[in-house]
Each structure stands twice: as C-alpha cells, then as structure tokens.
Write a protein that holds these residues in place. Structure first.
Motif, short mmCIF file in Angstrom:
data_model
loop_
_atom_site.label_atom_id
_atom_site.label_comp_id
_atom_site.label_asym_id
_atom_site.label_seq_id
_atom_site.Cartn_x
_atom_site.Cartn_y
_atom_site.Cartn_z
N ILE A 48 8.41 6.71 -20.54
CA ILE A 48 9.49 6.48 -19.80
C ILE A 48 8.53 5.35 -18.88
N PHE A 49 8.83 4.40 -17.84
CA PHE A 49 9.00 3.58 -17.55
C PHE A 49 9.44 4.19 -15.96
N GLY A 50 9.18 4.50 -15.11
CA GLY A 50 10.34 4.81 -13.62
C GLY A 50 9.64 2.99 -12.21
N GLN A 51 11.01 3.24 -11.95
CA GLN A 51 10.68 2.50 -10.60
C GLN A 51 9.46 1.35 -10.07
N PRO A 52 9.08 0.69 -9.54
CA PRO A 52 7.77 0.37 -8.90
C PRO A 52 7.57 1.46 -7.45
N ILE A 53 6.89 1.48 -7.36
CA ILE A 53 6.27 2.70 -5.45
C ILE A 53 5.16 0.54 -5.39
N ASP A 54 5.70 0.83 -3.94
CA ASP A 54 4.95 -0.49 -3.19
C ASP A 54 4.21 -0.04 -2.62
N PRO A 55 2.63 0.45 -2.81
CA PRO A 55 1.80 0.45 -1.51
C PRO A 55 2.11 0.26 -0.31
N ASP A 56 3.02 -0.66 0.51
CA ASP A 56 2.77 -1.14 1.73
C ASP A 56 4.10 0.08 2.31
N ASP A 57 4.57 0.90 1.50
CA ASP A 57 5.77 1.76 2.42
C ASP A 57 4.86 3.35 2.38
N PHE A 58 3.56 3.25 2.13
CA PHE A 58 2.51 4.66 2.23
C PHE A 58 1.59 3.83 3.05
#
Length: 203
Positions: free
Chosen positions: A168-178
């Motif tokens: 199961i693949f999830g939506q990408p996580i943008d490192p700039d959001d953290f």
C-alpha cells in the motif's frame, strides 16, 4: 531483474500461491528522485516492493543479506546499498551512497525500523530517511506491507504459501512542510502505520 521478480510474483498470484494486491502505486513517479519508507516485517519485503514498482529501485538493506550466496548475488545484481547495523562508519557510507543516488534521480527505499519486526514488536524509527529527505529535498512516499510476514515469518527459512499480501502506497510527504527532522520522521511513522488495505481488496 526487477521485471523477473514481478513476473514471478504475478505468476504466484495468478495461481493463487501468493496473491499480491498493489494499492495506489500510481503515486510513484515514473522518473526522478524519490524516497520510499516502508515497514519491515519479513526478509522478503523488498521483493514485494520491487514487484509493485514500475521502475528500477535501490534499497538500503541489512548487510546480513550478503551472508547467503543466493541473497548476496541477488542484492548485488539489484544494486542495493548494504548497511551494517550498529556500525557508524557503514551507516555513514550508506547515507553518502543514498544521497548520491538521489542526486542522480534514483528511487531509494529505506526501512526506518532497520530490522524485521516480530508481530506486536515496536522500535523507534531511525532518522536516516528524514535526514536524506531534508538533505536533498526529495519527497518521501510511505509504504505499508501487510501479510508479508505470514509468507515468510522472521526466523523461518521456508515460505508459507496461500496468503494475500498487500503493498500500500501513501501520498508523498514534502520535507519542506516540516521544520525539523524529528517532525518529518514522526509524520512518516504516522503515515505508514495508518495505511490500510481497501475494504474491497481493490488494486
């Protein structure tokens, strides 16, 4: 080699020996740098992930895989990155290799738990995947494997067939959001652990 692995798993699924359902794989871009972060429950997890992808991938894998002649040949052919656990120099070299691979536009997969987990076992995620993402600006795609541990449980040498495995693949996580590595790592952990197979078992 990756296409050969896919063909084997497709054949096993068609014959219902091992049925593999792939969920939301379209989130993985066809080209360009990307990080995959997956849970780790079996020594064959990486084979299910490779079979689910439609492009070449590099995995940071435990150096223990190099002990068996068969697995050593397989991981070398696939160009995987060995990591000796609890060895800081090996970890540093692996991180440098993974960073260069990402800068070259590769897909790199990491198991943040760094070892196969027994059912019910919990360990803190290692920060490597979040460090790489922050260092390179490459997004992280969370992946959860379900039932791979039933096919080949930890400590077993022979597979137990007849199970249905989900990738199961999830939506990408943008490192700039953290703002920090720990915050990004917490989000990766949350995303992986909350991914669930669809109720209808759809692909």
């Amino acid at each position: 080699m990756t296409w050969s692995i896919r063909l084997v798993l497709w054949t096993l699924g068609f014959t219902r020996v091992v049925r593999t359902t792939i969920v939301n794989a379209d989130v993985v871009p066809a080209k360009g740098a990307v990080l995959l972060a997956a849970n780790h429950t079996s020594m064959i997890d990486v084979l299910f992930i490779l079979a689910a992808l439609r492009r070449e991938a590099i995995a940071m894998a435990m150096a223990e895989l190099w002990k068996s002649p068969l697995t050593r040949w397989l991981v070398e052919v696939l160009g995987q990155i060995p990591v000796v656990r609890r060895d800081s120099e090996s970890g540093k070299q692996a991180m440098e290799s993974a960073t260069q691979a990402l800068l070259d536009g590769a897909l790199v997969g990491i198991f943040p738990e760094q070892k196969c987990m027994l059912p019910g076992e919990v360990v803190p995620y290692r920060p490597g995947v979040a460090v790489l993402s922050k260092r390179t600006g490459v997004p992280i795609i969370p992946v959860r494997l379900v039932n791979a541990n039933r096919v080949l449980p930890v400590g077993k040498k022979l597979p137990d067939l007849g199970h249905s495995v989900y990738v199961i693949f999830g939506q990408p996580i943008d490192p700039d959001d953290f703002a920090s590595v720990p915050e990004l790592l917490d989000e990766v952990h949350l995303r992986i652990t909350t991914l669930e197979p669809p109720p209808d078992g759809g692909r």
